[in-house]
Design an enzyme around this catalytic site. Structure first.
Site, PDB file in Angstrom:
ATOM      1  N   TYR A  95      32.886  44.513  39.130  1.00 17.21           N
ATOM      2  CA  TYR A  95      33.566  45.558  39.894  1.00 17.21           C
ATOM      3  C   TYR A  95      34.761  46.190  39.188  1.00 17.21           C
ATOM      4  O   TYR A  95      34.937  47.410  39.232  1.00 17.21           O
ATOM      5  CB  TYR A  95      34.065  44.964  41.227  1.00 17.21           C
ATOM      6  CG  TYR A  95      35.005  45.888  41.970  1.00 17.21           C
ATOM      7  CD1 TYR A  95      34.507  46.931  42.751  1.00 17.21           C
ATOM      8  CD2 TYR A  95      36.396  45.742  41.875  1.00 17.21           C
ATOM      9  CE1 TYR A  95      35.361  47.798  43.415  1.00 17.21           C
ATOM     10  CE2 TYR A  95      37.254  46.607  42.539  1.00 17.21           C
ATOM     11  CZ  TYR A  95      36.738  47.628  43.308  1.00 17.21           C
ATOM     12  OH  TYR A  95      37.568  48.486  43.956  1.00 17.21           O
ATOM     13  N   CYS A 104      46.362  44.903  37.580  1.00 20.50           N
ATOM     14  CA  CYS A 104      47.204  45.782  36.769  1.00 20.50           C
ATOM     15  C   CYS A 104      46.450  46.300  35.551  1.00 20.50           C
ATOM     16  O   CYS A 104      45.464  45.709  35.114  1.00 20.50           O
ATOM     17  CB  CYS A 104      48.415  45.030  36.235  1.00 20.50           C
ATOM     18  SG  CYS A 104      49.451  44.338  37.503  1.00 20.50           S
ATOM     19  N   ASN A 142      49.660  41.926  33.096  1.00 21.32           N
ATOM     20  CA  ASN A 142      48.521  41.955  34.010  1.00 21.32           C
ATOM     21  C   ASN A 142      48.069  40.525  34.259  1.00 21.32           C
ATOM     22  O   ASN A 142      47.756  39.819  33.317  1.00 21.32           O
ATOM     23  CB  ASN A 142      47.372  42.771  33.370  1.00 21.32           C
ATOM     24  CG  ASN A 142      46.038  42.593  34.094  1.00 21.32           C
ATOM     25  OD1 ASN A 142      44.989  42.605  33.471  1.00 21.32           O
ATOM     26  ND2 ASN A 142      46.056  42.421  35.393  1.00 21.32           N
ATOM     27  N   GLY A 143      48.045  40.112  35.524  1.00 24.60           N
ATOM     28  CA  GLY A 143      47.572  38.767  35.821  1.00 24.60           C
ATOM     29  C   GLY A 143      48.540  38.031  36.717  1.00 24.60           C
ATOM     30  O   GLY A 143      49.407  38.637  37.341  1.00 24.60           O
ATOM     31  N   GLY A 148      45.258  49.810  39.098  1.00 28.83           N
ATOM     32  CA  GLY A 148      46.451  49.676  39.922  1.00 28.83           C
ATOM     33  C   GLY A 148      46.964  51.033  40.316  1.00 28.83           C
ATOM     34  O   GLY A 148      47.134  51.901  39.451  1.00 28.83           O
TER      35      GLY A 148
HETATM   36  P1  AMP Z   1      35.131  44.413  52.264  1.00 25.52           P
HETATM   37  O1  AMP Z   1      35.035  45.666  53.040  1.00 25.52           O
HETATM   38  O2  AMP Z   1      36.396  43.653  52.549  1.00 25.52           O
HETATM   39  O3  AMP Z   1      33.920  43.530  52.362  1.00 25.52           O
HETATM   40  O4  AMP Z   1      35.278  44.833  50.736  1.00 25.52           O
HETATM   41  C1  AMP Z   1      34.152  45.075  49.952  1.00 25.52           C
HETATM   42  C2  AMP Z   1      34.317  46.348  49.204  1.00 25.52           C
HETATM   43  O5  AMP Z   1      35.551  46.353  48.507  1.00 25.52           O
HETATM   44  C3  AMP Z   1      33.204  46.496  48.177  1.00 25.52           C
HETATM   45  O6  AMP Z   1      32.555  47.718  48.415  1.00 25.52           O
HETATM   46  C4  AMP Z   1      33.881  46.498  46.828  1.00 25.52           C
HETATM   47  O7  AMP Z   1      33.454  47.588  46.066  1.00 25.52           O
HETATM   48  C5  AMP Z   1      35.364  46.594  47.128  1.00 25.52           C
HETATM   49  N1  AMP Z   1      36.152  45.544  46.436  1.00 25.52           N
HETATM   50  C6  AMP Z   1      35.779  44.304  46.112  1.00 25.52           C
HETATM   51  N2  AMP Z   1      36.778  43.641  45.486  1.00 25.52           N
HETATM   52  C7  AMP Z   1      37.826  44.487  45.427  1.00 25.52           C
HETATM   53  C8  AMP Z   1      39.145  44.404  44.883  1.00 25.52           C
HETATM   54  N3  AMP Z   1      39.583  43.287  44.315  1.00 25.52           N
HETATM   55  N4  AMP Z   1      39.946  45.477  44.986  1.00 25.52           N
HETATM   56  C9  AMP Z   1      39.515  46.599  45.590  1.00 25.52           C
HETATM   57  N5  AMP Z   1      38.276  46.748  46.115  1.00 25.52           N
HETATM   58  C10 AMP Z   1      37.428  45.715  46.043  1.00 25.52           C
END
Ligand code: AMP
Length: 490
Positions: free
Chosen positions: A264, A15, A116-117, A41
């Site tokens: 990230y 969030c 948020n959290g 979000g």
């Molecule tokens: P995956 O395809 O499941 O391995 O997701 C990895 C990708 O999702 C990476 O390119 C990250 O940039 C992105 N990512 C990692 N953590 C999150 C998150 N919590 N929410 C949205 N995207 C994420």
């Protein structure tokens, strides 16, 4: 101590929160702030304003722009104070009653809260509150705050809020609004971010200016506010016409800020704990290059999140940085897609290979994380189809081996590639010639800290280490201390 997650429930509530105190057109300013926090979000958004005698609220599903572009919506939110919220949660129904800020009428007046959290003891608190006759309107754990405040025996809003805070366990940042004050809170370990800013002190209209609370500094820039400071871990800031009053209701504890915000989650133009996120990501990329160098012709980021780390990697390794993957900006984050099948398609919709950069080259691909491995697998396939001779994947986080229970969306442990496979096995799965992640010590070094275990760890890094600094849902649920605190307060 490292522990394993006792239950593979999904607990995530990514969030963004924002609030302004004594600013003309507070709702419009809040909509701008929320727009800058859209990356935190995308599922729903809301604003509650206060005009000096009445509260006004507009909440909706979808993006900030979908809900607050219409001048009539903003005009129906009058007042010089307002708080707002962006939410992304995939658990529970995506329904309007879960959309924040939550609002309630108490005997002392109206009260709105944006959160948020995650509260890890919300289940036990909810159960106890329901037994006491509280009627919950939503399935959001944030509503626990509203009921705890409602039944508190203290008289002032701030004392009631502190009473509620002492009963919850979790990682959270809150922005709340009453008739008398805007309040901001960070959990005792400061896992989630919250910053304080000043706005309008040099406006042509004069006046003493107002105050801003926001998840990230990028929301200050868009509304022309100045950064004042981070709200401290465990601090309650109470903002009223007398200024900012700071209260520290919890004992001293060491900070454990979420390291994934740097990797990230935060926007690269935000500054967290005094460190520009962009610089942090470049340093992480440079450290990654030092730890896992490999001969190659080009360094290619997986856009957008891998870009700063790839720049750092390229500068350190002296291998040219090239945009070998082009991102289509009109597609949301692939992560929000509900099924694996759609996620596969989503990656293709979102990224395409830039053949002229990749054909015949030894390519180093840089991304921030591998979660399920879906993105990497598809990207690597795409890069190979575009003629790359070798593909080496470098990841600017350690392997994600554990779920987050503190407000970042991660799937259940069983779905995390790194929880099931070794690095070599992962490399085979995603079809790369080599795969390397930054080490946990390298990550700390890149952020200007000593090695992780040289001192008590500075960050919450549970997703990489399994060292959960706050009681997990089952532990928090069973906590006798929580139950007795609740009993004591009544
Ligand atoms: P995956 O395809 O499941 O391995 O997701 C990895 C990708 O999702 C990476 O390119 C990250 O940039 C992105 N990512 C990692 N953590 C999150 C998150 N919590 N929410 C949205 N995207 C994420």
């Amino acid at each position: 101590m490292a522990v394993t997650s006792p239950r593979d429930d999904k607990f995530h509530d990514e969030c963004g929160v924002f609030g302004v105190w004594k600013v003309p057109d507070a709702a419009a300013v809040t909509a701008l702030g929320l727009h800058a926090l859209q990356h935190r979000g995308q599922e729903s958004t809301g604003i509650v304003s206060f005009d000096g005698s009445h509260f006004h609220s507009h909440r909706g599903l979808g993006l900030v722009g979908d809900n607050f572009s219409d001048a009539r919506v903003i005009a129906a939110l009058p007042g010089t104070t307002a708080i707002g919220h962006n939410r992304y949660a995939t658990t529970g129904a995506t329904v309007l009653r879960n959309v924040q800020p939550l609002y309630a009428d108490f005997e002392f007046g109206g009260f709105a809260v944006a959160h948020n959290g995650n509260l890890t003891n919300s289940h036990v608190l909810r159960r106890t509150l329901v037994r006491r006759g509280c009627l919950f309107q939503s399935t959001s754990d944030s509503e626990v705050f509203v009921h705890l405040i409602a039944i508190s025996l203290y008289s002032t809003v701030v004392d009631r809020l502190i009473d509620a805070l002492k009963q919850v366990v979790g990682a959270y940042s809150l922005v709340a609004l009453s008739t008398e004050a805007m309040m901001g809170v960070r959990d005792p370990l400061g896992v989630r971010p919250l910053i304080l800013g000043r706005i309008g002190t040099d406006s042509p209209a004069g006046g003493t200016g107002g105050w801003v609370l926001a998840s990230e500094t990028c929301a200050l820039d868009i509304v022309g506010a100045d950064f004042v400071r981070d709200v401290e871990p465990g601090e309650v800031v109470v903002i009223n016409d007398q200024g900012v009053h700071s209260i520290k209701p919890f004992g001293r504890s060491r900070e454990r800020f979420c390291v994934f915000e740097y990797i990230y989650f935060a926007r690269p133009d935000s500054i967290m704990e005094g460190t520009p996120v962009y610089d942090a990501r470049k340093s992480i990329g440079a450290e990654l290059a030092r730890e896992s160098a490999v001969p190659a012709d080009v360094v290619v980021p997986v856009p957008d999140s891998g870009v700063p780390a790839a720049m750092g990697y390229a500068a350190e390794s002296r291998i040219p940085f090239e945009l070998g993957i082009i991102r289509n900006h009109y597609v949301g984050r692939t992560f929000i897609e509900p099924t694996d099948h759609i996620r596969h398609l989503g990656v293709k919709l979102k990224h395409s290979a830039n053949r002229s950069v990749l054909a015949g080259k030894r390519v180093i691909l840089v991304d921030d994380s591998i979660v399920r491995g879906t993105t990497s697998r598809k990207i690597v396939e795409m890069v190979r189809q575009a003629g790359a001779r070798e593909v080496h994947m470098r990841i600017s986080s350690p392997p994600t081996t554990h779920s987050c229970f503190y407000g970042i969306d991660t799937p259940e442990r069983g779905e995390l590639l790194a929880a099931r496979l070794s690095v070599e096995e992962m490399a085979e799965q995603i079809c790369v010639d080599s795969l390397a992640f930054i080490s946990i010590d390298g990550l700390y070094r890149a952020l200007g800290k000593p090695d992780r275990d040289a001192a008590r760890p500075h960050y919450c890094d549970a997703c990489f280490t399994g060292d959960y600094p706050i009681a997990l849902p089952d532990k928090a649920d069973n906590s006798e201390r929580q139950l007795s605190l609740l009993a004591e307060s009544h």
